[in-house]
Motif scaffolding. Structure first.
Motif, PDB file in Angstrom:
ATOM      1  N   TYR A  23       0.702  -1.162  -0.034  1.00 39.01           N
ATOM      2  CA  TYR A  23       0.106  -0.008  -0.066  1.00 39.01           C
ATOM      3  C   TYR A  23       0.972   1.321  -0.060  1.00 39.01           C
ATOM      4  CZ  TYR A  23      -3.863   3.123   1.548  1.00 39.01           C
ATOM      5  OH  TYR A  23      -4.433   4.262   1.302  1.00 39.01           O
ATOM      6  N   THR A  24       0.861   2.078  -0.840  1.00 41.97           N
ATOM      7  CA  THR A  24       1.523   3.220  -1.025  1.00 41.97           C
ATOM      8  C   THR A  24       0.775   4.638  -1.191  1.00 41.97           C
ATOM      9  OG1 THR A  24       1.621   3.235  -3.592  1.00 41.97           O
ATOM     10  CG2 THR A  24       3.637   1.999  -2.217  1.00 41.97           C
ATOM     11  N   ASP A  25      -0.552   4.532  -0.957  1.00 37.67           N
ATOM     12  CA  ASP A  25      -1.425   5.789  -1.020  1.00 37.67           C
ATOM     13  C   ASP A  25      -0.988   6.684  -0.066  1.00 37.67           C
ATOM     14  OD1 ASP A  25      -2.476   4.866  -3.314  1.00 37.67           O
ATOM     15  OD2 ASP A  25      -4.280   4.538  -2.498  1.00 37.67           O
ATOM     16  N   THR A  26      -1.106   7.835  -0.259  1.00 35.23           N
ATOM     17  CA  THR A  26      -1.001   8.983   0.829  1.00 35.23           C
ATOM     18  C   THR A  26      -2.183   9.207   1.591  1.00 35.23           C
ATOM     19  OG1 THR A  26       0.597  10.125  -0.644  1.00 35.23           O
ATOM     20  CG2 THR A  26      -0.458  11.445   1.328  1.00 35.23           C
ATOM     21  N   LEU A  27      -2.239   9.088   2.928  1.00 39.40           N
ATOM     22  CA  LEU A  27      -3.377   9.284   3.465  1.00 39.40           C
ATOM     23  C   LEU A  27      -3.842  10.621   3.609  1.00 39.40           C
ATOM     24  CD1 LEU A  27      -2.938   7.218   6.742  1.00 39.40           C
ATOM     25  CD2 LEU A  27      -4.357   6.542   4.860  1.00 39.40           C
ATOM     26  N   ASP A  28      -5.143  10.820   3.079  1.00 41.30           N
ATOM     27  CA  ASP A  28      -5.736  12.086   2.725  1.00 41.30           C
ATOM     28  C   ASP A  28      -6.906  12.218   3.856  1.00 41.30           C
ATOM     29  OD1 ASP A  28      -7.440  10.471   1.633  1.00 41.30           O
ATOM     30  OD2 ASP A  28      -7.350  11.618  -0.342  1.00 41.30           O
ATOM     31  N   THR A  29      -7.383  11.182   4.551  1.00 41.80           N
ATOM     32  CA  THR A  29      -8.335  11.204   5.547  1.00 41.80           C
ATOM     33  C   THR A  29      -7.906  10.651   6.900  1.00 41.80           C
ATOM     34  OG1 THR A  29      -9.101   9.004   5.054  1.00 41.80           O
ATOM     35  CG2 THR A  29     -10.021  10.723   3.731  1.00 41.80           C
ATOM     36  N   GLN A  30      -8.521  10.662   7.835  1.00 41.01           N
ATOM     37  CA  GLN A  30      -7.829  10.176   9.370  1.00 41.01           C
ATOM     38  C   GLN A  30      -7.717   8.790   9.246  1.00 41.01           C
ATOM     39  OE1 GLN A  30      -7.133  12.268  11.605  1.00 41.01           O
ATOM     40  NE2 GLN A  30      -6.185  10.765  12.749  1.00 41.01           N
ATOM     41  N   ILE A  31      -8.684   8.027   8.533  1.00 38.58           N
ATOM     42  CA  ILE A  31      -8.497   6.538   8.498  1.00 38.58           C
ATOM     43  C   ILE A  31      -9.104   6.170   7.094  1.00 38.58           C
ATOM     44  CG2 ILE A  31     -11.082   6.177   9.213  1.00 38.58           C
ATOM     45  CD1 ILE A  31      -9.811   3.808  10.928  1.00 38.58           C
ATOM     46  N   LYS A  32      -8.274   5.033   6.514  1.00 33.05           N
ATOM     47  CA  LYS A  32      -8.389   4.584   5.265  1.00 33.05           C
ATOM     48  C   LYS A  32      -8.443   3.181   5.097  1.00 33.05           C
ATOM     49  CE  LYS A  32      -7.185   5.948   0.654  1.00 33.05           C
ATOM     50  NZ  LYS A  32      -6.703   7.158  -0.052  1.00 33.05           N
ATOM     51  N   LEU A  33      -9.388   2.557   4.485  1.00 33.54           N
ATOM     52  CA  LEU A  33      -9.613   1.143   4.500  1.00 33.54           C
ATOM     53  C   LEU A  33      -8.558   0.462   3.219  1.00 33.54           C
ATOM     54  CD1 LEU A  33     -11.341  -1.366   4.797  1.00 33.54           C
ATOM     55  CD2 LEU A  33     -12.590  -0.781   2.808  1.00 33.54           C
ATOM     56  N   ILE A  34      -7.681  -0.432   3.694  1.00 35.35           N
ATOM     57  CA  ILE A  34      -6.601  -1.059   2.896  1.00 35.35           C
ATOM     58  C   ILE A  34      -7.186  -2.561   2.455  1.00 35.35           C
ATOM     59  CG2 ILE A  34      -4.208  -2.014   2.868  1.00 35.35           C
ATOM     60  CD1 ILE A  34      -4.526   0.934   3.613  1.00 35.35           C
ATOM     61  N   ALA A  35      -7.873  -3.213   3.075  1.00 32.29           N
ATOM     62  CA  ALA A  35      -8.178  -4.564   2.781  1.00 32.29           C
ATOM     63  C   ALA A  35      -9.329  -5.026   3.490  1.00 32.29           C
ATOM     64  CB  ALA A  35      -7.228  -5.499   2.766  1.00 32.29           C
ATOM     65  N   ARG A  36     -10.127  -5.953   2.807  1.00 29.94           N
ATOM     66  CA  ARG A  36     -11.264  -6.677   3.453  1.00 29.94           C
ATOM     67  C   ARG A  36     -10.868  -8.173   3.648  1.00 29.94           C
ATOM     68  NH1 ARG A  36     -17.336  -5.445   3.742  1.00 29.94           N
ATOM     69  NH2 ARG A  36     -18.049  -6.798   4.664  1.00 29.94           N
ATOM     70  N   VAL A  37     -10.847  -8.812   4.556  1.00 27.53           N
ATOM     71  CA  VAL A  37     -10.393 -10.195   4.593  1.00 27.53           C
ATOM     72  C   VAL A  37     -11.720 -10.965   5.055  1.00 27.53           C
ATOM     73  CG1 VAL A  37      -8.780 -11.724   6.025  1.00 27.53           C
ATOM     74  CG2 VAL A  37      -7.997  -9.463   5.504  1.00 27.53           C
ATOM     75  N   PRO A  38     -12.108 -11.991   4.284  1.00 27.42           N
ATOM     76  CA  PRO A  38     -13.357 -12.925   4.645  1.00 27.42           C
ATOM     77  C   PRO A  38     -13.138 -13.624   5.730  1.00 27.42           C
ATOM     78  CG  PRO A  38     -12.080 -13.474   2.734  1.00 27.42           C
ATOM     79  CD  PRO A  38     -11.273 -12.522   3.157  1.00 27.42           C
ATOM     80  N   SER A  39     -14.166 -14.049   6.456  1.00 20.63           N
ATOM     81  CA  SER A  39     -14.410 -15.012   7.214  1.00 20.63           C
ATOM     82  C   SER A  39     -13.804 -16.442   6.801  1.00 20.63           C
ATOM     83  CB  SER A  39     -15.879 -15.177   7.891  1.00 20.63           C
ATOM     84  OG  SER A  39     -16.698 -15.756   6.804  1.00 20.63           O
ATOM     85  N   ASP A  40     -13.506 -17.160   7.536  1.00 21.58           N
ATOM     86  CA  ASP A  40     -12.638 -18.547   7.449  1.00 21.58           C
ATOM     87  C   ASP A  40     -11.396 -18.315   6.762  1.00 21.58           C
ATOM     88  OD1 ASP A  40     -15.126 -19.847   8.184  1.00 21.58           O
ATOM     89  OD2 ASP A  40     -15.762 -19.662   6.144  1.00 21.58           O
ATOM     90  N   ALA A  41     -10.833 -17.151   6.685  1.00 28.00           N
ATOM     91  CA  ALA A  41      -9.270 -16.800   6.174  1.00 28.00           C
ATOM     92  C   ALA A  41      -8.480 -17.371   7.132  1.00 28.00           C
ATOM     93  CB  ALA A  41      -9.136 -15.340   5.947  1.00 28.00           C
ATOM     94  N   HIS A  42      -7.348 -18.016   6.506  1.00 33.11           N
ATOM     95  CA  HIS A  42      -6.291 -18.677   7.408  1.00 33.11           C
ATOM     96  C   HIS A  42      -4.935 -17.795   7.074  1.00 33.11           C
ATOM     97  CE1 HIS A  42      -9.060 -21.997   7.719  1.00 33.11           C
ATOM     98  NE2 HIS A  42      -8.173 -22.549   8.582  1.00 33.11           N
ATOM     99  N   ASN A  43      -4.015 -18.213   8.094  1.00 33.55           N
ATOM    100  CA  ASN A  43      -2.636 -17.565   8.017  1.00 33.55           C
ATOM    101  C   ASN A  43      -2.565 -16.262   7.387  1.00 33.55           C
ATOM    102  OD1 ASN A  43      -1.812 -20.139   8.623  1.00 33.55           O
ATOM    103  ND2 ASN A  43      -2.156 -21.116   6.704  1.00 33.55           N
ATOM    104  N   ILE A  44      -3.123 -15.296   7.961  1.00 32.13           N
ATOM    105  CA  ILE A  44      -3.081 -13.979   7.741  1.00 32.13           C
ATOM    106  C   ILE A  44      -1.884 -13.215   8.352  1.00 32.13           C
ATOM    107  CG2 ILE A  44      -4.339 -11.667   8.037  1.00 32.13           C
ATOM    108  CD1 ILE A  44      -6.792 -13.740   8.507  1.00 32.13           C
ATOM    109  N   ILE A  45      -1.095 -12.427   7.640  1.00 31.69           N
ATOM    110  CA  ILE A  45       0.035 -11.593   7.823  1.00 31.69           C
ATOM    111  C   ILE A  45      -0.044 -10.112   7.289  1.00 31.69           C
ATOM    112  CG2 ILE A  45       2.490 -11.427   8.096  1.00 31.69           C
ATOM    113  CD1 ILE A  45       2.744 -14.392   7.816  1.00 31.69           C
ATOM    114  N   ILE A  46      -0.254  -9.233   8.129  1.00 34.34           N
ATOM    115  CA  ILE A  46      -0.152  -7.864   7.956  1.00 34.34           C
ATOM    116  C   ILE A  46       0.958  -7.137   8.567  1.00 34.34           C
ATOM    117  CG2 ILE A  46      -1.328  -5.801   8.251  1.00 34.34           C
ATOM    118  CD1 ILE A  46      -3.840  -7.697   8.916  1.00 34.34           C
ATOM    119  N   SER A  47       2.168  -6.468   7.795  1.00 33.03           N
ATOM    120  CA  SER A  47       3.071  -5.856   8.430  1.00 33.03           C
ATOM    121  C   SER A  47       3.274  -4.613   7.826  1.00 33.03           C
ATOM    122  CB  SER A  47       4.296  -6.620   8.059  1.00 33.03           C
ATOM    123  OG  SER A  47       4.759  -7.026   6.604  1.00 33.03           O
TER     124      SER A  47
END
Length: 117
Positions: A23-47
């Protein structure tokens, strides 16, 4: 039956998806959605690179209820159980990482928020 990486296809990894986005966008608001992760997802890594400019926020997709935010983590490692899975947050001088084995029981949203000075 053997569990595969994503927990969907029963062991042959034919249905696993490995989205890896920077993700390389500049934040132009206080909070910005990056991704939606579905239920039943496994092995999630966010860094992210570790700095004091912004925080990662994980919330319920349906209600918007905040489940965890990296601004609340003041030690090197912390475990939080939310969405029927354990999230492990680790921080060092270089990066901050959130990992979850899953599966989760709800859809979640991953956002970034500007840290208030």
């Amino acid at each position: 039956m053997m569990e595969d990486d994503c927990g969907v296809c029963g062991g042959d990894n034919s249905q696993c998806q490995y989205p890896k986005e920077t993700y390389t966008d500049t934040l132009d608001t206080q909070i910005k959605l990056i991704a939606r992760v579905p239920s039943d997802a496994h092995n999630i890594i966010i860094s992210r690179p570790y700095d004091d400019l912004y925080d990662i926020v994980i919330s319920e997709a349906k209600t918007g209820k905040i489940l965890l935010q990296t601004k609340d983590v003041d030690q090197e490692s912390r475990q939080v159980v939310e969405a029927h899975t354990m999230f492990i947050i680790t921080t060092n001088d270089i990066q901050q990482q959130i990992a979850a084995k899953g599966p989760m029981n709800i859809d979640i949203e991953v956002s970034v928020s500007l840290r208030k000075c």
